[in-house]
Each structure stands twice: as C-alpha cells, then as structure tokens.
Write a protein that holds these residues in place. Sequence first.
Motif, PDB file in Angstrom:
ATOM      1  N   TYR A  46      67.477 -11.246  51.027  1.00 40.65           N
ATOM      2  CA  TYR A  46      67.082 -11.329  52.436  1.00 40.65           C
ATOM      3  C   TYR A  46      67.599 -10.162  53.275  1.00 40.65           C
ATOM      4  O   TYR A  46      67.439 -10.150  54.493  1.00 40.65           O
ATOM      5  CB  TYR A  46      67.532 -12.666  53.026  1.00 40.65           C
ATOM      6  CG  TYR A  46      66.735 -13.824  52.466  1.00 40.65           C
ATOM      7  CD1 TYR A  46      65.451 -14.105  52.932  1.00 40.65           C
ATOM      8  CD2 TYR A  46      67.239 -14.594  51.429  1.00 40.65           C
ATOM      9  CE1 TYR A  46      64.702 -15.142  52.398  1.00 40.65           C
ATOM     10  CE2 TYR A  46      66.495 -15.640  50.874  1.00 40.65           C
ATOM     11  CZ  TYR A  46      65.231 -15.903  51.361  1.00 40.65           C
ATOM     12  OH  TYR A  46      64.474 -16.925  50.820  1.00 40.65           O
ATOM     13  N   THR A  47      68.224  -9.183  52.625  1.00 41.43           N
ATOM     14  CA  THR A  47      68.647  -7.957  53.305  1.00 41.43           C
ATOM     15  C   THR A  47      68.295  -6.768  52.421  1.00 41.43           C
ATOM     16  O   THR A  47      68.766  -6.683  51.279  1.00 41.43           O
ATOM     17  CB  THR A  47      70.163  -7.953  53.591  1.00 41.43           C
ATOM     18  OG1 THR A  47      70.517  -9.135  54.323  1.00 41.43           O
ATOM     19  CG2 THR A  47      70.540  -6.735  54.416  1.00 41.43           C
ATOM     20  N   LEU A  48      67.462  -5.876  52.944  1.00 36.86           N
ATOM     21  CA  LEU A  48      67.048  -4.677  52.225  1.00 36.86           C
ATOM     22  C   LEU A  48      67.376  -3.463  53.082  1.00 36.86           C
ATOM     23  O   LEU A  48      67.631  -3.586  54.278  1.00 36.86           O
ATOM     24  CB  LEU A  48      65.543  -4.712  51.945  1.00 36.86           C
ATOM     25  CG  LEU A  48      64.987  -5.935  51.209  1.00 36.86           C
ATOM     26  CD1 LEU A  48      63.466  -5.867  51.146  1.00 36.86           C
ATOM     27  CD2 LEU A  48      65.577  -6.032  49.811  1.00 36.86           C
ATOM     28  N   VAL A  49      67.367  -2.277  52.477  1.00 34.90           N
ATOM     29  CA  VAL A  49      67.604  -1.059  53.242  1.00 34.90           C
ATOM     30  C   VAL A  49      66.593  -0.001  52.848  1.00 34.90           C
ATOM     31  O   VAL A  49      66.212   0.113  51.684  1.00 34.90           O
ATOM     32  CB  VAL A  49      69.053  -0.530  53.023  1.00 34.90           C
ATOM     33  CG1 VAL A  49      69.271  -0.116  51.575  1.00 34.90           C
ATOM     34  CG2 VAL A  49      69.353   0.630  53.963  1.00 34.90           C
ATOM     35  N   GLY A  50      66.161   0.760  53.842  1.00 38.60           N
ATOM     36  CA  GLY A  50      65.300   1.907  53.591  1.00 38.60           C
ATOM     37  C   GLY A  50      66.200   3.064  53.192  1.00 38.60           C
ATOM     38  O   GLY A  50      66.738   3.773  54.041  1.00 38.60           O
ATOM     39  N   GLY A  51      66.419   3.229  51.899  1.00 37.54           N
ATOM     40  CA  GLY A  51      67.312   4.268  51.404  1.00 37.54           C
ATOM     41  C   GLY A  51      66.612   5.616  51.328  1.00 37.54           C
ATOM     42  O   GLY A  51      65.410   5.688  51.105  1.00 37.54           O
ATOM     43  N   THR A  52      67.376   6.679  51.505  1.00 42.15           N
ATOM     44  CA  THR A  52      66.797   8.019  51.493  1.00 42.15           C
ATOM     45  C   THR A  52      67.581   8.961  50.597  1.00 42.15           C
ATOM     46  O   THR A  52      68.637   8.614  50.079  1.00 42.15           O
ATOM     47  CB  THR A  52      66.785   8.618  52.916  1.00 42.15           C
ATOM     48  OG1 THR A  52      68.146   8.929  53.289  1.00 42.15           O
ATOM     49  CG2 THR A  52      66.199   7.662  53.927  1.00 42.15           C
ATOM     50  N   ILE A  53      67.072  10.150  50.446  1.00 41.62           N
ATOM     51  CA  ILE A  53      67.739  11.189  49.679  1.00 41.62           C
ATOM     52  C   ILE A  53      69.148  11.447  50.203  1.00 41.62           C
ATOM     53  O   ILE A  53      70.054  11.768  49.437  1.00 41.62           O
ATOM     54  CB  ILE A  53      66.898  12.487  49.713  1.00 41.62           C
ATOM     55  CG1 ILE A  53      67.506  13.566  48.802  1.00 41.62           C
ATOM     56  CG2 ILE A  53      66.759  12.998  51.135  1.00 41.62           C
ATOM     57  CD1 ILE A  53      66.656  14.827  48.721  1.00 41.62           C
TER      58      ILE A  53
END
Length: 338
Positions: A102-109
Amino acid sequence: MPFSHRMPRGLRPLLAALCLGCMIGCMTVAPQAQAQSTDKYPSKPINYVVPFAAGGTTDLLGRLIGQRLSQVLGQSIVVENRPGAGGNIGSDYVAKAAPDGYTLVGGTISSHSINVSLYPKMPYDPVKNFQPVALIGTLPNVLVVNASSPWKSVEDVIAAAKAKPGAINFGSSGNGTSQHLSAELFANMAGLKLTHVPYKGSSQAVQALLGNQVDLVFENSVAAVPMIQSGKFRALATTGPKRAAELPDVPTVAEAGLKGYEIVSWQAIFAPAGTPAPIVNKLATEIGKIIREPDMRQRLAALGVEPSGAGPAELGAFQKSEVAKWAQLIKVANIRLE
C-alpha cells in the motif's frame, strides 16, 4: 499415570488419524490464506510517493500511470509529493513503510542508483531496502537555455563558460539527480567550471530558467519538450546515445563535440523490501500491461520516454548495474556535492 495408558485401544487409531488430518489442514491453510489476501488486494487506496516536487517528470509519470492503475485495480492511487535531498527524503519514507503493497515510490536514476555514491550519509540502501516492481521507461535529458539566450549551440556555451569560469550557473531538480550529473559530466569533459543551483524538482528548475534566474538546465525530456515546443526554451543538445525522436533536429552532446558523452535517465516503481511476492507480481503484471497499451506507449513517447514495462527481476538487475556504473563515473569524474 500417563494419559495414553488409560486410553481405550480402539480410540488410538482414530486419534492418530485426527491428528494427521489437523497437521495436513494446518499445512494448507497458510497458502490458501495468502492467496485469498492477494485476491482481495488492494482493499484500500495505495499511496504512491513522488520524492520530488509536483509538476516534475517523476510526478507527471506517477500521475499518468497511477490514474490508469487505479482504474485497473479498482482502488484510488494517491500521489503524495515528498521532495528534498535529490529524492532521498521521499524514498527513505517508503523504505521504512510497511511492506504490504500500500506504499510505493516513483524511483529514479538518482534516488535509486546515483545518490548512494554521491551522498556521504544515505538514510537507506537503494537495493537492500526496496523491492523492484516495474521499469516505466528511459529518457534522455536535454540541454536547454531560455529562448532569449544568445547561445545557439553547445560550442557557444563552452566558449562562454571558458571566458568566465564559474560565472555561468545551471539549475537542476536537486543534488545527485541525472540533471545535476549531466551538467557535471558535461563540465568535466569540456574542462569547464559551472556553478550548480539545486532545486527540489524539475518544475522549479524549469521556472528558474524561464525567469532567467539560471543560465541553462539539463532537463528531462518530459519537462523540457513542452517548453521547447512552445518556443520558451531553445534545445542545444540531448544526452542520449542517439537523437531523440521528438527532437530530430537537435544533436546529441556527443555529436556536438564531446565524444563519449552519454547519460540516459530512467523512471521506475519500487515497493519496500519484504513486500509479498504475490502482491509485487500482481502490481508488476498490471503496470506492465498498462505501459504496453498502445495509447499509453504513444503518450509516453510524446513525452520523450522510451516505454519499458520490465518486471521485478529485470528491473532489479538493471538497477544493480546502474549503481555500479554511477559509482565508477562519479569516482572517475571526481564529482562531489558542495
């Protein structure tokens, strides 16, 4: 006297059978319960954390994917911006969140590969503290200047920077971001001294360039292309290995004179480490389908994103290779936070 000594012999086989039945039942309850809980997932809204300011690349992609994902899963995807420290603040929040899907993150380089080699003290491990879910796609950065700038080419920027060392500044979406590293690598390879002005997200860096508060920005194509097409920014070069499809007349930095220069940014989705595999696989499957939808692929391509949809295993391997690559590059180029 022991209980078994008083038990009628006829009951012993029956009791043994009952005990065996209970053992088998206990062995099958756990998988069934897990399957049932996965079938019910999600039963409440999912929090999608964007570790950068609203209006930037990660935010735009998170809302684009999140809107479609909410339709598929039948639950709201609540996008929450937690900007700061090149994506570290929001990412750390998710690293410490309950691993329940129920918790996600928009991860980046930057948040999930660069920062660990750039920041002296990291609050999380980008590999150990996260479960890869899906790779949204890759995208180049674009070297842009305000349309009113006298610079028309990469050569113009290099000549101006050499004439006044340290006088030319560049904006970025934060320390350690691909935008920051794109400029640092550019300066290192061209033998320049540029002054870095970090912001909390792409949208703020874009606004700073729009207001002539900074001289140039290496911005993700998602945020840069609309400004270029509207005539507010001038594109001088792209950072990828080949010209961007949406900017066919703009040379790569390598074509413009810095041979060997190449930086490709990426955007992905991660969950906290320990998130159950059935939930991760369900999310990965649905997100992958969404990214491969013709309409979504078209919308992403229009933003300069090369769609992927790669799942947990492929994303995990890719991320580890990126961590190693950036550690080496940062060391060789002697890039440091000031």
